[in-house]
Design a protein around this motif. Structure first.
Motif, PDB file in Angstrom:
ATOM      1  N   GLN A 107       0.884  -1.188  -0.123  1.00  0.00           N
ATOM      2  CA  GLN A 107       0.010  -0.049  -0.044  1.00  0.00           C
ATOM      3  C   GLN A 107       0.809   1.256  -0.048  1.00  0.00           C
ATOM      4  O   GLN A 107       1.880   1.425   1.042  1.00  0.00           O
ATOM      5  CB  GLN A 107      -0.890  -0.066   1.008  1.00  0.00           C
ATOM      6  N   ALA A 108       0.727   2.104  -1.079  1.00  0.00           N
ATOM      7  CA  ALA A 108       1.505   3.426  -1.064  1.00  0.00           C
ATOM      8  C   ALA A 108       0.510   4.416  -0.582  1.00  0.00           C
ATOM      9  O   ALA A 108      -0.568   4.243  -0.441  1.00  0.00           O
ATOM     10  CB  ALA A 108       1.937   3.690  -2.391  1.00  0.00           C
ATOM     11  N   PRO A 109       1.115   5.399  -0.151  1.00  0.00           N
ATOM     12  CA  PRO A 109       0.581   6.526   0.448  1.00  0.00           C
ATOM     13  C   PRO A 109      -0.564   7.097  -0.240  1.00  0.00           C
ATOM     14  O   PRO A 109      -0.303   7.449  -1.745  1.00  0.00           O
ATOM     15  CB  PRO A 109       1.575   7.491   0.953  1.00  0.00           C
ATOM     16  N   GLY A 110      -1.981   7.294   0.095  1.00  0.00           N
ATOM     17  CA  GLY A 110      -3.168   7.573  -0.525  1.00  0.00           C
ATOM     18  C   GLY A 110      -3.750   6.553  -1.855  1.00  0.00           C
ATOM     19  O   GLY A 110      -4.672   7.045  -2.495  1.00  0.00           O
ATOM     20  N   LYS A 111      -3.209   5.273  -1.708  1.00  0.00           N
ATOM     21  CA  LYS A 111      -3.464   4.569  -2.637  1.00  0.00           C
ATOM     22  C   LYS A 111      -4.025   3.177  -2.161  1.00  0.00           C
ATOM     23  O   LYS A 111      -3.724   3.117  -0.735  1.00  0.00           O
ATOM     24  CB  LYS A 111      -2.504   4.056  -3.688  1.00  0.00           C
ATOM     25  N   GLN A 112      -4.851   2.496  -2.720  1.00  0.00           N
ATOM     26  CA  GLN A 112      -5.567   1.336  -2.193  1.00  0.00           C
ATOM     27  C   GLN A 112      -4.359   0.287  -1.732  1.00  0.00           C
ATOM     28  O   GLN A 112      -3.389   0.086  -2.674  1.00  0.00           O
ATOM     29  CB  GLN A 112      -6.483   0.950  -2.939  1.00  0.00           C
ATOM     30  N   ARG A 113      -4.703  -0.709  -0.977  1.00  0.00           N
ATOM     31  CA  ARG A 113      -3.800  -1.945  -0.724  1.00  0.00           C
ATOM     32  C   ARG A 113      -3.917  -2.763  -1.974  1.00  0.00           C
ATOM     33  O   ARG A 113      -4.871  -2.965  -2.554  1.00  0.00           O
ATOM     34  CB  ARG A 113      -4.102  -2.847   0.287  1.00  0.00           C
ATOM     35  N   GLU A 114      -2.833  -3.173  -2.605  1.00  0.00           N
ATOM     36  CA  GLU A 114      -3.055  -4.092  -3.701  1.00  0.00           C
ATOM     37  C   GLU A 114      -2.006  -5.565  -3.655  1.00  0.00           C
ATOM     38  O   GLU A 114      -1.214  -5.296  -2.986  1.00  0.00           O
ATOM     39  CB  GLU A 114      -2.395  -3.452  -5.260  1.00  0.00           C
ATOM     40  N   PRO A 159      11.346   2.943  -7.735  1.00  0.00           N
ATOM     41  CA  PRO A 159      10.682   4.086  -6.756  1.00  0.00           C
ATOM     42  C   PRO A 159       9.177   3.692  -6.383  1.00  0.00           C
ATOM     43  O   PRO A 159       8.707   3.804  -5.458  1.00  0.00           O
ATOM     44  CB  PRO A 159      11.175   5.440  -7.160  1.00  0.00           C
ATOM     45  N   GLU A 160       8.538   3.399  -7.489  1.00  0.00           N
ATOM     46  CA  GLU A 160       7.089   3.234  -7.483  1.00  0.00           C
ATOM     47  C   GLU A 160       6.685   1.844  -6.599  1.00  0.00           C
ATOM     48  O   GLU A 160       5.764   1.409  -6.458  1.00  0.00           O
ATOM     49  CB  GLU A 160       6.392   3.020  -8.868  1.00  0.00           C
ATOM     50  N   ASP A 161       7.685   0.911  -6.258  1.00  0.00           N
ATOM     51  CA  ASP A 161       7.492  -0.098  -5.198  1.00  0.00           C
ATOM     52  C   ASP A 161       7.262   0.453  -3.750  1.00  0.00           C
ATOM     53  O   ASP A 161       7.169  -0.535  -3.181  1.00  0.00           O
ATOM     54  CB  ASP A 161       8.659  -1.123  -5.506  1.00  0.00           C
ATOM     55  N   THR A 162       7.636   1.749  -3.615  1.00  0.00           N
ATOM     56  CA  THR A 162       7.720   2.105  -2.122  1.00  0.00           C
ATOM     57  C   THR A 162       6.142   2.114  -1.638  1.00  0.00           C
ATOM     58  O   THR A 162       5.357   2.310  -2.290  1.00  0.00           O
ATOM     59  CB  THR A 162       8.206   3.673  -2.068  1.00  0.00           C
ATOM     60  N   GLY A 163       6.192   1.516  -0.456  1.00  0.00           N
ATOM     61  CA  GLY A 163       4.900   1.369   0.505  1.00  0.00           C
ATOM     62  C   GLY A 163       5.015   0.568   1.537  1.00  0.00           C
ATOM     63  O   GLY A 163       6.234  -0.178   1.729  1.00  0.00           O
ATOM     64  N   VAL A 164       3.848   0.175   2.366  1.00  0.00           N
ATOM     65  CA  VAL A 164       3.930  -0.603   3.211  1.00  0.00           C
ATOM     66  C   VAL A 164       3.645  -2.188   2.691  1.00  0.00           C
ATOM     67  O   VAL A 164       2.609  -2.130   2.213  1.00  0.00           O
ATOM     68  CB  VAL A 164       3.006  -0.183   4.440  1.00  0.00           C
ATOM     69  N   GLN A 183       1.567  -6.777  10.703  1.00  0.00           N
ATOM     70  CA  GLN A 183       1.543  -5.472  10.869  1.00  0.00           C
ATOM     71  C   GLN A 183       2.045  -4.249   9.850  1.00  0.00           C
ATOM     72  O   GLN A 183       1.993  -3.164   9.741  1.00  0.00           O
ATOM     73  CB  GLN A 183       2.256  -4.877  12.170  1.00  0.00           C
ATOM     74  N   GLY A 184       2.842  -5.013   8.712  1.00  0.00           N
ATOM     75  CA  GLY A 184       3.318  -4.437   7.702  1.00  0.00           C
ATOM     76  C   GLY A 184       4.860  -4.073   7.860  1.00  0.00           C
ATOM     77  O   GLY A 184       5.237  -3.831   8.915  1.00  0.00           O
ATOM     78  N   THR A 185       5.739  -4.095   6.881  1.00  0.00           N
ATOM     79  CA  THR A 185       7.127  -3.646   6.923  1.00  0.00           C
ATOM     80  C   THR A 185       6.984  -2.591   5.734  1.00  0.00           C
ATOM     81  O   THR A 185       6.693  -2.783   4.613  1.00  0.00           O
ATOM     82  CB  THR A 185       8.024  -4.678   6.864  1.00  0.00           C
TER      83      THR A 185
END
Length: 121
Positions: free
Chosen positions: A39-46, A87-92, A113-115
């Protein structure tokens, strides 16, 4: 109840690699699949990748052959090897358990809990 504990995230430069791990415990016998979401900031979990207890794997289109999901059933652990990071792979990144039946996954009963994965340009 199922407990999922992720590890392995961090900060890496574009083109680098990370290996995520997810250790599962509890009543995991009722699930036959595990998956990684992000899940990237402001985006849905995918969904990023999935694997069944028999080793059948699946990947999102954006993976483009860069990631490999694997599991160690004896350790109840699933891994995500991520190479050629962008860079677009950034996210929890989250681990989950689910059920696979006739080509369909049903994830989300339990989440870790996410990493955090951060890829700098």
């Amino acid at each position: 109840q199922v407990q999922l504990v992720e590890s392995g995230g961090g900060l890496v430069q574009a083109g680098g690699s990370l290996r995520l791990s997810c250790a599962a415990s509890g009543s995991i016998f009722s699930f036959n699949a595990m998956g990684w979401y992000r899940q990237a900031p402001g985006k849905q979990r995918e969904l990023v990748a999935s694997i069944t207890s028999d080793g059948l794997t699946g990947y999102a289109d954006f993976v483009e052959g860069r990631f490999t999901i694997s599991r160690d059933n004896a350790k109840n652990t699933v891994y995500l090897q991520m190479n050629s990071l962008k860079p677009e792979d950034t996210g929890v990144h989250y681990c989950t358990v689910g059920r696979y039946y006739r080509g369909t996954y049903n994830f989300g009963a339990y989440w870790g809990q996410g990493t955090q994965v951060t890829v700098s340009s």
